[in-house]
Design an enzyme around this catalytic site. Structure first.
Site, mmCIF file in Angstrom:
data_model
loop_
_atom_site.group_PDB
_atom_site.id
_atom_site.type_symbol
_atom_site.label_atom_id
_atom_site.label_comp_id
_atom_site.label_asym_id
_atom_site.label_seq_id
_atom_site.Cartn_x
_atom_site.Cartn_y
_atom_site.Cartn_z
ATOM 1 C CG HIS A 1 -3.165 3.463 1.974
ATOM 2 N ND1 HIS A 1 -3.827 3.090 0.827
ATOM 3 C CD2 HIS A 1 -3.193 2.382 2.809
ATOM 4 C CE1 HIS A 1 -4.231 1.839 0.962
ATOM 5 N NE2 HIS A 1 -3.873 1.388 2.147
ATOM 6 C CB CYS B 1 -0.949 0.003 1.193
ATOM 7 S SG CYS B 1 -2.050 -1.401 1.180
ATOM 8 C CG ASN C 1 -6.936 -0.556 1.334
ATOM 9 O OD1 ASN C 1 -6.184 -0.287 0.397
ATOM 10 N ND2 ASN C 1 -6.496 -1.002 2.500
HETATM 11 O O1 UT7 Z 1 -4.068 -1.070 3.462
HETATM 12 C C1 UT7 Z 1 -3.117 -1.607 4.329
HETATM 13 C C2 UT7 Z 1 -3.337 -1.202 5.707
HETATM 14 N N1 UT7 Z 1 -4.553 -1.729 6.201
HETATM 15 C C3 UT7 Z 1 -5.183 -1.117 7.179
HETATM 16 O O2 UT7 Z 1 -4.746 -0.080 7.606
HETATM 17 C C4 UT7 Z 1 -6.400 -1.755 7.752
HETATM 18 C C5 UT7 Z 1 -6.281 -1.739 9.242
HETATM 19 N N2 UT7 Z 1 -7.361 -2.402 9.946
HETATM 20 C C6 UT7 Z 1 -8.642 -1.927 9.998
HETATM 21 O O3 UT7 Z 1 -8.993 -0.995 9.306
HETATM 22 C C7 UT7 Z 1 -9.565 -2.538 10.999
HETATM 23 O O4 UT7 Z 1 -8.834 -3.341 11.894
HETATM 24 C C8 UT7 Z 1 -10.716 -3.400 10.385
HETATM 25 C C9 UT7 Z 1 -11.689 -2.501 9.664
HETATM 26 C C10 UT7 Z 1 -10.134 -4.410 9.433
HETATM 27 C C11 UT7 Z 1 -11.455 -4.129 11.488
HETATM 28 O O5 UT7 Z 1 -11.949 -3.200 12.434
HETATM 29 P P1 UT7 Z 1 -11.769 -3.462 14.001
HETATM 30 O O6 UT7 Z 1 -12.485 -2.383 14.689
HETATM 31 O O7 UT7 Z 1 -10.299 -3.627 14.238
HETATM 32 O O8 UT7 Z 1 -12.563 -4.823 14.211
HETATM 33 P P2 UT7 Z 1 -12.024 -6.193 14.796
HETATM 34 O O9 UT7 Z 1 -11.176 -6.888 13.798
HETATM 35 O O10 UT7 Z 1 -11.452 -5.942 16.166
HETATM 36 O O11 UT7 Z 1 -13.377 -6.976 14.974
HETATM 37 C C12 UT7 Z 1 -14.388 -6.535 15.873
HETATM 38 C C13 UT7 Z 1 -15.588 -7.439 15.703
HETATM 39 C C14 UT7 Z 1 -15.235 -8.914 15.680
HETATM 40 O O12 UT7 Z 1 -16.304 -9.610 16.323
HETATM 41 P P3 UT7 Z 1 -16.178 -10.091 17.844
HETATM 42 O O13 UT7 Z 1 -14.983 -10.994 17.876
HETATM 43 O O14 UT7 Z 1 -15.982 -8.833 18.644
HETATM 44 O O15 UT7 Z 1 -17.468 -10.766 18.063
HETATM 45 C C15 UT7 Z 1 -15.212 -9.262 14.224
HETATM 46 O O16 UT7 Z 1 -15.496 -10.628 13.994
HETATM 47 O O17 UT7 Z 1 -16.188 -7.162 14.418
HETATM 48 C C16 UT7 Z 1 -16.322 -8.393 13.698
HETATM 49 N N3 UT7 Z 1 -16.207 -8.110 12.281
HETATM 50 C C17 UT7 Z 1 -17.244 -7.786 11.525
HETATM 51 N N4 UT7 Z 1 -18.554 -7.666 11.781
HETATM 52 C C18 UT7 Z 1 -19.366 -7.316 10.773
HETATM 53 C C19 UT7 Z 1 -15.068 -8.087 11.531
HETATM 54 N N5 UT7 Z 1 -15.374 -7.762 10.267
HETATM 55 C C20 UT7 Z 1 -16.717 -7.577 10.242
HETATM 56 C C21 UT7 Z 1 -17.613 -7.230 9.226
HETATM 57 N N6 UT7 Z 1 -18.926 -7.098 9.536
HETATM 58 N N7 UT7 Z 1 -17.215 -6.999 7.950
#
Ligand code: UT7
Length: 329
Positions: free
Chosen positions: A256, A113, A286
């Site tokens: 980005h 990225c 993204n």
């Molecule tokens: O481009 C390269 C660089 N990339 C980035 O900078 C991306 C960095 N990461 C992020 O933007 C975020 O970490 C995400 C958007 C990918 C995820 O957000 P988060 O607030 O970190 O969520 P999480 O992974 O901690 O998940 C929280 C909850 C989980 O459920 P439980 O375990 O709390 O029950 C996930 O299973 O949200 C759940 N979850 C979803 N729920 C509905 C994860 N993805 C989804 C989804 N829809 N699409």
């Protein structure tokens, strides 16, 4: 000897027609529009159907050359950044070079990225040392081809698209790329990866019926967010310091486009209003290395870019790589 800078003389972009909305994703995985918008800011993304990465890049390149008002024979170098290439050989840059009718050096560069930031630094270095006068940087991605549409943690984020810019040597001391900073923290490699070739204990006896799903992008989102919290400010601080500028000198930050929450952190850290951070991830998601030039081209088309403005571009992602550069229009 006269000082040579790399001036931005042309910008172009291309996105495929098909739009994948959050509602459509609800049909594929257990997710919903409210979660995606709240946690990422993304509402839709463009998906390439039957189009290769180089085709997206070629269309963006044609538009950048047209915007620059030059023909491809003026180019000394083409750099293509992508982490979703069509081939290992030929490289994307050579394919696009042939289609454009250019006769010059061509190379692919993959720092995921942050590819556009790294490639701009390389282009600037070639221009500053006098080895090139005009460099075309193309960032093109078809992430849909490495996206696992059963993994809700990644498939809601990613989209396809391409952006391109032309840098040209200038003796104007107050124009062009003023400074760059690039870095990497390989200790976080495991948090964002895509396998290219399978490891084979014995290639002579290997079962070559390779499971294609191994190529899919895998990401542990939370550690990547933690990485961006220190890496992005470090990159911006360094780039500003090297340019002898302060955050208050910035007209635009073009980051980005990964997650709106990360962009919020940048705004708060530098005490910049969100209006100075360009955001288009709501409509494109993204698009990895393509996201910054795609954003720059949208700004150009909206008439938001003006001579004399100071812009900071910052990229971060797989590697984990990160970087920033300051450019004066
Ligand atoms: O481009 C390269 C660089 N990339 C980035 O900078 C991306 C960095 N990461 C992020 O933007 C975020 O970490 C995400 C958007 C990918 C995820 O957000 P988060 O607030 O970190 O969520 P999480 O992974 O901690 O998940 C929280 C909850 C989980 O459920 P439980 O375990 O709390 O029950 C996930 O299973 O949200 C759940 N979850 C979803 N729920 C509905 C994860 N993805 C989804 C989804 N829809 N699409």
């Amino acid at each position: 000897m006269a000082i040579i800078n790399s001036k931005l003389i042309g910008i172009g972009s291309y996105v495929p027609d098909f739009v994948l909305t959050n509602d459509m994703l609800e049909q594929l995985v257990d997710t919903n529009d409210e979660w995606i918008v709240k946690r990422t800011g993304i509402r839709e993304r463009h998906i390439a159907k039957g189009m290769r990465t180089w085709e997206l890049g070629f269309k963006a390149a044609e538009r950048a050359l047209q915007n620059a008002g030059i023909t491809a024979d003026k180019l000394d170098m083409i750099i293509v950044t992508t982490c979703s290439p069509d081939f290992y050989s030929p490289i994307e840059a050579s394919v696009i070079q042939e289609k454009l009718g250019a006769k010059c050096a061509a190379m692919d560069l993959n720092t995921c990225c942050s590819g556009f930031v790294y490639a701009s630094d390389v282009a600037d270095s070639f221009i500053k040392c006098g080895k090139a006068k005009t460099v075309l940087v193309i960032s093109a991605e078809t992430l849909s081809r490495v996206t696992d549409y059963t993994d809700r943690g990644t498939c809601v984020l990613l989209g396809d698209g391409a952006g391109a810019v032309v840098y040209a040597a200038t003796e104007e001391t107050d124009k062009g790329i003023l400074s760059s900073y690039t870095s990497s923290d390989g200790s976080g490699a495991e948090y964002l990866y895509m396998e290219a070739l399978p490891l084979e204990e014995d290639p002579l006896k290997a079962d070559r019926s390779y499971d294609q799903s191994k190529r899919f992008l895998k990401m542990a989102g939370a550690p990547v967010v933690r990485f961006t919290a220190w890496a992005v400010p470090q990159a911006i601080d360094e780039a500003l310091h090297r340019a002898g500028l302060e955050a208050s000198d910035i007209d635009w930050v073009v980051p980005h486009q990964a997650n709106l929450r990360i962009l919020d952190v940048i705004a708060k850290k530098y005490n910049l209003p969100m209006e100075k951070i360009y955001v288009n991830l709501d409509r494109f998601g993204n698009t990895s290395s393509a996201s910054i030039p795609l954003a720059l081209d949208e700004m150009r088309q909206k008439g938001m870019l003006h001579e004399g403005q100071t812009i900071v571009c910052t990229g971060f992602g797989g590697g984990l790589t990160f970087g920033a550069f300051v450019i004066k229009l």
